[in-house]
Design an enzyme around this catalytic site. Structure first.
Site, short mmCIF file in Angstrom:
data_model
loop_
_atom_site.label_atom_id
_atom_site.label_comp_id
_atom_site.label_asym_id
_atom_site.label_seq_id
_atom_site.Cartn_x
_atom_site.Cartn_y
_atom_site.Cartn_z
CG ASN A 14 -1.78 1.20 1.36
OD1 ASN A 14 -1.89 1.98 0.40
ND2 ASN A 14 -2.39 1.41 2.51
CD1 TRP A 15 3.71 1.05 -2.85
CD2 TRP A 15 3.77 2.25 -4.74
NE1 TRP A 15 4.53 0.39 -3.74
CE2 TRP A 15 4.57 1.10 -4.91
CE3 TRP A 15 3.65 3.14 -5.80
CZ2 TRP A 15 5.26 0.83 -6.09
CZ3 TRP A 15 4.31 2.88 -6.98
CH2 TRP A 15 5.12 1.74 -7.12
CE LYS A 16 -0.24 3.44 4.58
NZ LYS A 16 -0.28 3.57 6.02
CG HIS A 94 -6.13 2.02 4.96
ND1 HIS A 94 -5.72 3.00 5.82
CD2 HIS A 94 -5.11 1.13 4.87
CE1 HIS A 94 -4.48 2.71 6.23
NE2 HIS A 94 -4.10 1.58 5.67
CD GLU A 164 -4.05 -2.38 7.31
OE1 GLU A 164 -2.88 -2.54 7.00
OE2 GLU A 164 -4.72 -1.41 6.94
N GLY A 170 1.91 2.34 10.82
CA GLY A 170 2.93 3.38 10.70
C GLY A 170 3.61 3.74 12.01
CB SER A 204 4.39 -1.80 12.38
OG SER A 204 4.05 -0.44 12.61
N GLY A 225 2.51 -1.13 4.41
CA GLY A 225 2.56 0.28 4.03
C GLY A 225 3.99 0.74 3.87
N GLY A 226 4.53 1.39 4.89
CA GLY A 226 5.86 2.00 4.84
C GLY A 226 6.94 1.10 4.25
P1 PGA Z 1 2.34 0.33 7.74
O1 PGA Z 1 0.93 0.59 7.06
O2 PGA Z 1 2.87 -0.96 7.21
O3 PGA Z 1 3.18 1.51 7.36
O4 PGA Z 1 2.11 0.24 9.22
C1 PGA Z 1 0.04 -0.46 6.81
C2 PGA Z 1 -1.20 0.07 6.14
O5 PGA Z 1 -1.55 1.23 6.36
O6 PGA Z 1 -1.86 -0.63 5.37
#
Ligand code: PGA
Length: 239
Positions: A14-16, A94, A164, A170, A204, A225-226
């Protein structure tokens, strides 16, 4: 629709709101997809068309879809438009959308249903906040989110669920392995029809913890995500 039964694990990047054309080019040159797994890249919508590769186990996912089908809704993209552009997956509900864009369970339900009707697999995200966890409300919150966000027509072949915890996104914090497995078990046992659903964990995830998380008996993959923004890191996670 993508045949989910074919895959033992599913990994979603998920690149956001990150990336640009040169990032994308470099990423795709270095990405190493593992053929036992389903790998899905959710880039910002404007880049989705340029993502299509020729690897049969690599797919594109949108990060959101309109709850409307067509009409005077400036800025929106409909499920049929995503289909028209060969998009196979879409994140829905999300926590960042629930928090910053007032996305309710009802909206998530409508969006997911519209996607399924277009043969796009919704990845329906649920999870408790820290406050809810501290008040021991995790089970109650997950149960009500499943009941209200997952449409009746969803089944294990046309929809995915992502657990999640909001407080783990994050932050570098994660639940214990037992807590993750228990939450996934709860989701799968919510109703007979959820037993075979694939449930992904997100929050995370990085290369140093992805293996122990994906090895849990009720975890079928991860939403990242990150760490998905660093292609070498993502390659290690999906390898
Ligand atoms: P993260 O984000 O891996 O940076 O915690 C996960 C997500 O928002 O899907």
């Amino acid at each position: 629709m993508v045949n989910l039964d074919k895959y033992s694990s599913i990994f979603i990047a998920n690149w956001k709101l990150n990336g640009n054309s040169s990032f994308l080019k470099d990423y795709y040159e270095k990405l190493k997809v593992n053929s036992n797994n389903c790998t899905i890249i959710c880039s910002p919508s404007i880049y989705l068309k340029s993502l299509k590769g020729n690897n049969e186990n690599l797919f594109c996912g949108a990060q959101d879809v309109s709850s409307f089908k067509e009409g005077a809704y400036t800025g929106e993209l409909s499920a049929s438009m995503l289909k028209d552009n060969n998009i196979d997956f879409c994140l829905v509900g999300h926590s960042e959308r629930r928090q910053h864009f007032a996305e309710t369970n009802d909206k998530v339900n409508t969006k997911s249903s519209n996607l399924i009707k277009e043969n796009i697999i919704p990845v329906i995200c649920i999870g408790e906040t820290l406050e809810q966890k501290e008040k021991n409300l995790t089970e109650e919150i997950l149960t009500s989110q499943i009941k209200d966000s997952v449409p009746n027509l969803a089944n294990h072949q046309n929809a995915l669920i992502a657990y999640e915890p909001v407080w783990a996104i994050g932050t570098g914090l994660t639940p214990t392995l037992d807590e993750i497995n228990q939450a996934h078990e709860l989701i799968k046992n919510f109703d007979q029809k959820f037993i075979d659903f694939k449930v992904l964990y997100g929050g995370s995830v990085k290369s140093s913890n992805s293996k122990e998380i994906t090895n849990l008996s009720h975890v079928d993959g991860c939403l990242i995500g990150g760490a998905s923004l660093k292609v070498d890191e993502f390659n290690t996670i999906i390898s």
